[in-house]
Design a protein around this motif. Structure first.
Motif, PDB file in Angstrom:
ATOM      1  N   ALA A  29       0.843  -1.327  -0.322  1.00 18.75           N
ATOM      2  CA  ALA A  29      -0.069   0.040  -0.026  1.00 18.75           C
ATOM      3  C   ALA A  29       0.833   1.249   0.058  1.00 18.75           C
ATOM      4  N   LEU A  30       2.048   1.210   0.690  1.00 22.74           N
ATOM      5  CA  LEU A  30       3.035   2.249   0.812  1.00 22.74           C
ATOM      6  C   LEU A  30       3.626   2.474  -0.413  1.00 22.74           C
ATOM      7  N   VAL A  31       3.855   1.493  -1.096  1.00 20.29           N
ATOM      8  CA  VAL A  31       4.426   1.521  -2.670  1.00 20.29           C
ATOM      9  C   VAL A  31       3.587   2.235  -3.648  1.00 20.29           C
ATOM     10  N   ARG A  32       2.170   1.720  -3.612  1.00 18.29           N
ATOM     11  CA  ARG A  32       1.327   2.230  -4.236  1.00 18.29           C
ATOM     12  C   ARG A  32       1.109   3.692  -4.187  1.00 18.29           C
ATOM     13  N   LYS A  33       1.033   4.180  -3.020  1.00 19.60           N
ATOM     14  CA  LYS A  33       0.990   5.487  -2.334  1.00 19.60           C
ATOM     15  C   LYS A  33       1.960   6.323  -3.197  1.00 19.60           C
ATOM     16  N   VAL A  34       3.117   5.919  -2.901  1.00 16.04           N
ATOM     17  CA  VAL A  34       4.323   6.597  -3.427  1.00 16.04           C
ATOM     18  C   VAL A  34       4.279   6.696  -5.129  1.00 16.04           C
ATOM     19  N   GLN A  35       3.895   5.732  -5.568  1.00 18.00           N
ATOM     20  CA  GLN A  35       3.747   5.530  -7.143  1.00 18.00           C
ATOM     21  C   GLN A  35       2.836   6.692  -7.508  1.00 18.00           C
ATOM     22  N   GLU A  36       1.675   6.635  -6.812  1.00 20.41           N
ATOM     23  CA  GLU A  36       0.542   7.755  -7.207  1.00 20.41           C
ATOM     24  C   GLU A  36       1.309   9.013  -6.884  1.00 20.41           C
ATOM     25  N   TYR A  37       1.801   9.422  -6.033  1.00 16.62           N
ATOM     26  CA  TYR A  37       2.258  10.720  -5.697  1.00 16.62           C
ATOM     27  C   TYR A  37       3.481  11.046  -6.742  1.00 16.62           C
ATOM     28  N   VAL A  38       4.361  10.201  -6.840  1.00 13.03           N
ATOM     29  CA  VAL A  38       5.314  10.470  -8.041  1.00 13.03           C
ATOM     30  C   VAL A  38       4.970  10.534  -9.226  1.00 13.03           C
ATOM     31  N   GLN A  39       3.719   9.793  -9.607  1.00 16.75           N
ATOM     32  CA  GLN A  39       3.112  10.163 -10.947  1.00 16.75           C
ATOM     33  C   GLN A  39       2.525  11.404 -11.137  1.00 16.75           C
ATOM     34  N   GLN A  40       1.992  11.844 -10.130  1.00 15.98           N
ATOM     35  CA  GLN A  40       1.197  13.257  -9.942  1.00 15.98           C
ATOM     36  C   GLN A  40       2.063  14.192 -10.159  1.00 15.98           C
ATOM     37  N   ALA A  41       3.326  14.241  -9.297  1.00 12.35           N
ATOM     38  CA  ALA A  41       4.373  15.120  -9.375  1.00 12.35           C
ATOM     39  C   ALA A  41       5.152  15.234 -10.932  1.00 12.35           C
ATOM     40  N   THR A  42       5.107  13.912 -11.398  1.00 16.57           N
ATOM     41  CA  THR A  42       5.747  13.972 -12.905  1.00 16.57           C
ATOM     42  C   THR A  42       4.573  14.840 -13.556  1.00 16.57           C
ATOM     43  N   GLU A  43       3.615  14.465 -13.734  1.00 17.66           N
ATOM     44  CA  GLU A  43       2.587  15.131 -14.612  1.00 17.66           C
ATOM     45  C   GLU A  43       2.595  16.644 -14.188  1.00 17.66           C
ATOM     46  N   VAL A  44       2.708  17.284 -13.032  1.00 10.92           N
ATOM     47  CA  VAL A  44       2.807  18.670 -12.816  1.00 10.92           C
ATOM     48  C   VAL A  44       3.908  19.245 -13.299  1.00 10.92           C
ATOM     49  N   ALA A  45       5.121  18.570 -13.186  1.00 18.23           N
ATOM     50  CA  ALA A  45       6.394  19.012 -13.579  1.00 18.23           C
ATOM     51  C   ALA A  45       6.257  19.109 -15.247  1.00 18.23           C
ATOM     52  N   ARG A  46       5.857  17.969 -15.762  1.00 17.84           N
ATOM     53  CA  ARG A  46       5.866  18.003 -17.355  1.00 17.84           C
ATOM     54  C   ARG A  46       4.887  19.293 -17.930  1.00 17.84           C
ATOM     55  N   SER A  47       3.865  19.306 -16.873  1.00 17.85           N
ATOM     56  CA  SER A  47       3.066  20.329 -17.681  1.00 17.85           C
ATOM     57  C   SER A  47       3.409  21.871 -17.398  1.00 17.85           C
ATOM     58  N   VAL A  48       4.205  21.961 -16.146  1.00 19.13           N
ATOM     59  CA  VAL A  48       4.889  23.359 -16.053  1.00 19.13           C
ATOM     60  C   VAL A  48       5.835  23.565 -16.881  1.00 19.13           C
ATOM     61  N   LEU A  49       6.829  22.293 -17.339  1.00 19.21           N
ATOM     62  CA  LEU A  49       7.817  22.798 -18.291  1.00 19.21           C
ATOM     63  C   LEU A  49       7.370  23.008 -19.602  1.00 19.21           C
ATOM     64  N   THR A  50       6.160  22.434 -19.975  1.00 15.52           N
ATOM     65  CA  THR A  50       5.598  22.628 -21.228  1.00 15.52           C
ATOM     66  C   THR A  50       5.495  23.888 -21.283  1.00 15.52           C
ATOM     67  N   THR A  51       4.510  24.367 -20.380  1.00 15.89           N
ATOM     68  CA  THR A  51       4.035  25.753 -20.188  1.00 15.89           C
ATOM     69  C   THR A  51       5.060  26.909 -20.384  1.00 15.89           C
ATOM     70  N   VAL A  52       6.190  26.493 -19.848  1.00 15.28           N
ATOM     71  CA  VAL A  52       7.254  27.277 -19.555  1.00 15.28           C
ATOM     72  C   VAL A  52       8.211  27.397 -21.126  1.00 15.28           C
ATOM     73  N   ARG A  53       8.310  26.295 -21.525  1.00 15.26           N
ATOM     74  CA  ARG A  53       8.937  26.164 -23.057  1.00 15.26           C
ATOM     75  C   ARG A  53       8.071  26.797 -24.080  1.00 15.26           C
ATOM     76  N   GLU A  54       6.816  26.806 -24.011  1.00 18.81           N
ATOM     77  CA  GLU A  54       5.752  27.499 -24.967  1.00 18.81           C
ATOM     78  C   GLU A  54       5.566  28.868 -24.742  1.00 18.81           C
ATOM     79  N   SER A  55       6.090  29.373 -23.556  1.00 17.02           N
ATOM     80  CA  SER A  55       5.784  30.837 -23.180  1.00 17.02           C
ATOM     81  C   SER A  55       6.428  31.731 -24.071  1.00 17.02           C
ATOM     82  N   GLU A  56       5.828  33.125 -24.357  1.00 18.31           N
ATOM     83  CA  GLU A  56       6.480  34.039 -25.046  1.00 18.31           C
ATOM     84  C   GLU A  56       7.863  34.132 -24.677  1.00 18.31           C
ATOM     85  N   THR A  57       8.251  34.577 -23.362  1.00 17.54           N
ATOM     86  CA  THR A  57       9.470  34.806 -22.834  1.00 17.54           C
ATOM     87  C   THR A  57      10.251  33.869 -23.455  1.00 17.54           C
TER      88      THR A  57
END
Length: 93
Positions: A29-57
């Motif tokens: 259960a602990l491993v499953r929870k950690v995997q879920e959190y890491v997956q969510q963090a990865t999705e957020v990081a990927r989203s932020v990096l995509t937003t930064v990469r596509e920004s006008e600046t």
């Protein structure tokens, strides 16, 4: 994202998963929870990096670097030509 920030997020996720685990004796259960959190963090990081990469600046910064790199190459070629001419003019000893 900096590596230290990612490590801090991972440690926080592990601590939170440990606190939320149903039974302390269930490592699956602990491993499953950690995997879920890491997956969510990865999705957020990927989203932020995509937003930064596509920004006008970011696009402006890439264009500035490309323009200045071309200018630097031109100046280096000019300097090389000048040094070659100077070398040709210098009398041999």
């Amino acid at each position: 994202m900096k590596v230290s920030l990612l490590l801090a997020l991972l440690c926080t996720a592990m601590l939170a998963a440990g606190a939320r685990a149903e039974a302390p004796g269930e490592p699956a259960a602990l491993v499953r929870k950690v995997q879920e959190y890491v997956q969510q963090a990865t999705e957020v990081a990927r989203s932020v990096l995509t937003t930064v990469r596509e920004s006008e600046t970011a696009q402006q910064a890439r264009q500035w670097l490309a323009d200045n790199a071309a200018l630097a190459r031109q100046q280096l070629a000019w300097l090389k030509e000048q040094l070659t001419e100077l070398w040709k003019r210098t009398p041999a000893s």
